[in-house]
Write a protein that holds these residues in place. Structure first.
Motif, PDB file in Angstrom:
ATOM      1  N   VAL A 168       0.784  -1.272   0.072  1.00 41.88           N
ATOM      2  CA  VAL A 168      -0.033  -0.067   0.128  1.00 41.88           C
ATOM      3  C   VAL A 168       0.926   1.275   0.011  1.00 41.88           C
ATOM      4  CG1 VAL A 168      -1.761   1.306   1.325  1.00 41.88           C
ATOM      5  CG2 VAL A 168      -1.928  -1.175   1.125  1.00 41.88           C
ATOM      6  N   ASP A 169       2.072   1.216   0.542  1.00 40.10           N
ATOM      7  CA  ASP A 169       3.021   2.221   0.728  1.00 40.10           C
ATOM      8  C   ASP A 169       3.760   2.674  -0.544  1.00 40.10           C
ATOM      9  OD1 ASP A 169       2.404   2.489   3.393  1.00 40.10           O
ATOM     10  OD2 ASP A 169       3.621   1.143   4.155  1.00 40.10           O
ATOM     11  N   ILE A 170       4.039   1.757  -1.270  1.00 39.64           N
ATOM     12  CA  ILE A 170       4.862   1.963  -2.312  1.00 39.64           C
ATOM     13  C   ILE A 170       4.066   2.780  -3.396  1.00 39.64           C
ATOM     14  CG2 ILE A 170       5.997   0.699  -4.212  1.00 39.64           C
ATOM     15  CD1 ILE A 170       6.752  -1.591  -2.230  1.00 39.64           C
ATOM     16  N   VAL A 228       3.990   7.780  -6.509  1.00 37.27           N
ATOM     17  CA  VAL A 228       3.243   8.841  -7.047  1.00 37.27           C
ATOM     18  C   VAL A 228       3.759  10.208  -6.577  1.00 37.27           C
ATOM     19  CG1 VAL A 228       1.056  10.214  -6.977  1.00 37.27           C
ATOM     20  CG2 VAL A 228       1.061   7.655  -7.415  1.00 37.27           C
ATOM     21  N   VAL A 229       4.066  10.242  -5.143  1.00 33.09           N
ATOM     22  CA  VAL A 229       4.630  11.329  -4.852  1.00 33.09           C
ATOM     23  C   VAL A 229       6.116  11.872  -5.156  1.00 33.09           C
ATOM     24  CG1 VAL A 229       5.477  12.588  -2.722  1.00 33.09           C
ATOM     25  CG2 VAL A 229       3.330  11.566  -2.578  1.00 33.09           C
ATOM     26  N   ALA A 230       6.945  10.782  -5.289  1.00 32.85           N
ATOM     27  CA  ALA A 230       8.201  10.967  -6.025  1.00 32.85           C
ATOM     28  C   ALA A 230       8.037  11.478  -7.584  1.00 32.85           C
ATOM     29  CB  ALA A 230       8.850   9.707  -6.379  1.00 32.85           C
ATOM     30  N   LEU A 231       7.110  11.116  -8.316  1.00 35.86           N
ATOM     31  CA  LEU A 231       6.776  11.352  -9.572  1.00 35.86           C
ATOM     32  C   LEU A 231       6.479  12.920  -9.709  1.00 35.86           C
ATOM     33  CD1 LEU A 231       5.433   8.471 -11.357  1.00 35.86           C
ATOM     34  CD2 LEU A 231       7.814   9.291 -11.809  1.00 35.86           C
ATOM     35  N   SER A 279      -3.712   8.019  12.811  1.00 37.80           N
ATOM     36  CA  SER A 279      -3.502   7.087  11.921  1.00 37.80           C
ATOM     37  C   SER A 279      -2.894   7.578  10.588  1.00 37.80           C
ATOM     38  CB  SER A 279      -4.648   6.406  11.878  1.00 37.80           C
ATOM     39  OG  SER A 279      -5.696   7.013  11.342  1.00 37.80           O
ATOM     40  N   THR A 280      -2.913   8.903  10.305  1.00 41.37           N
ATOM     41  CA  THR A 280      -2.575   9.282   9.120  1.00 41.37           C
ATOM     42  C   THR A 280      -0.931   9.482   9.049  1.00 41.37           C
ATOM     43  OG1 THR A 280      -2.883  11.456   9.717  1.00 41.37           O
ATOM     44  CG2 THR A 280      -4.900  10.672   8.603  1.00 41.37           C
ATOM     45  N   TYR A 331       4.647   9.740   6.406  1.00 41.28           N
ATOM     46  CA  TYR A 331       5.924   9.005   6.138  1.00 41.28           C
ATOM     47  C   TYR A 331       6.176   8.882   4.728  1.00 41.28           C
ATOM     48  CZ  TYR A 331       7.783   8.495  10.649  1.00 41.28           C
ATOM     49  OH  TYR A 331       8.259   8.622  12.101  1.00 41.28           O
ATOM     50  N   ASP A 332       5.083   8.074   4.295  1.00 39.16           N
ATOM     51  CA  ASP A 332       5.036   7.789   2.750  1.00 39.16           C
ATOM     52  C   ASP A 332       5.332   9.133   1.663  1.00 39.16           C
ATOM     53  OD1 ASP A 332       4.688   5.248   3.619  1.00 39.16           O
ATOM     54  OD2 ASP A 332       2.615   5.204   2.938  1.00 39.16           O
TER      55      ASP A 332
END
Length: 132
Positions: free
Chosen positions: A33-35, A40-43, A95-96, A101-102
């Motif tokens: 789920v994290d990957i 997306v954030v990296a792109l 919980s967010t 972190y991601d």
């Protein structure tokens, strides 16, 4: 030290330092789920940096940046509001924190990835060198 090397040194120091902090404080391995979130954030981060170095954002954004540079108190106040709005969900719903972190890990990955492509593999754009 020339402008290109200063830019590479500062960007890699910032990016690797950020990755190091998050790698040391992350208490678990990323899941499936994290990957995608990190990807997306990296792109998005790499794409934003690409557009920024080519000054392809709307003119009002650069006008706001220049205004903030000329009026530091306005810049600090605006940054404070943005940070408060972005971090509020973390305090309201702990919980967010996982998603923060991601997102930050992906942000640093995109930052380093862009600088690898446009710094080591391909030349650094002149607009980026002019800001160093």
């Amino acid at each position: 030290m020339d402008a290109r090397r200063r830019l590479l040194l500062s960007h890699f120091t910032l990016g690797l330092g950020g990755l190091g902090v998050f790698a040391l404080t992350w208490r678990r391995l990323p899941t499936l789920v994290d990957i995608p979130v990190m990807t997306v954030v990296a792109l998005v981060a790499a794409g934003s940096q690409y557009l920024s170095e080519r000054e392809a954002f709307p003119a009002w954004l650069y006008a706001a940046r220049d205004y903030g540079r000329a009026h530091p108190l306005v810049l600090v106040a605006g940054t404070t509001v943005v940070v408060a709005v972005v971090l509020t969900p973390m305090y309201v719903a702990p919980s967010t924190i996982r998603w923060y972190y991601d997102a930050f890990f992906g942000l640093y990955l995109g930052f380093i990835g862009h600088r690898i492509v446009y710094g080591l593999v391909l030349p650094v754009p002149e607009a980026a060198l002019d800001r160093v």
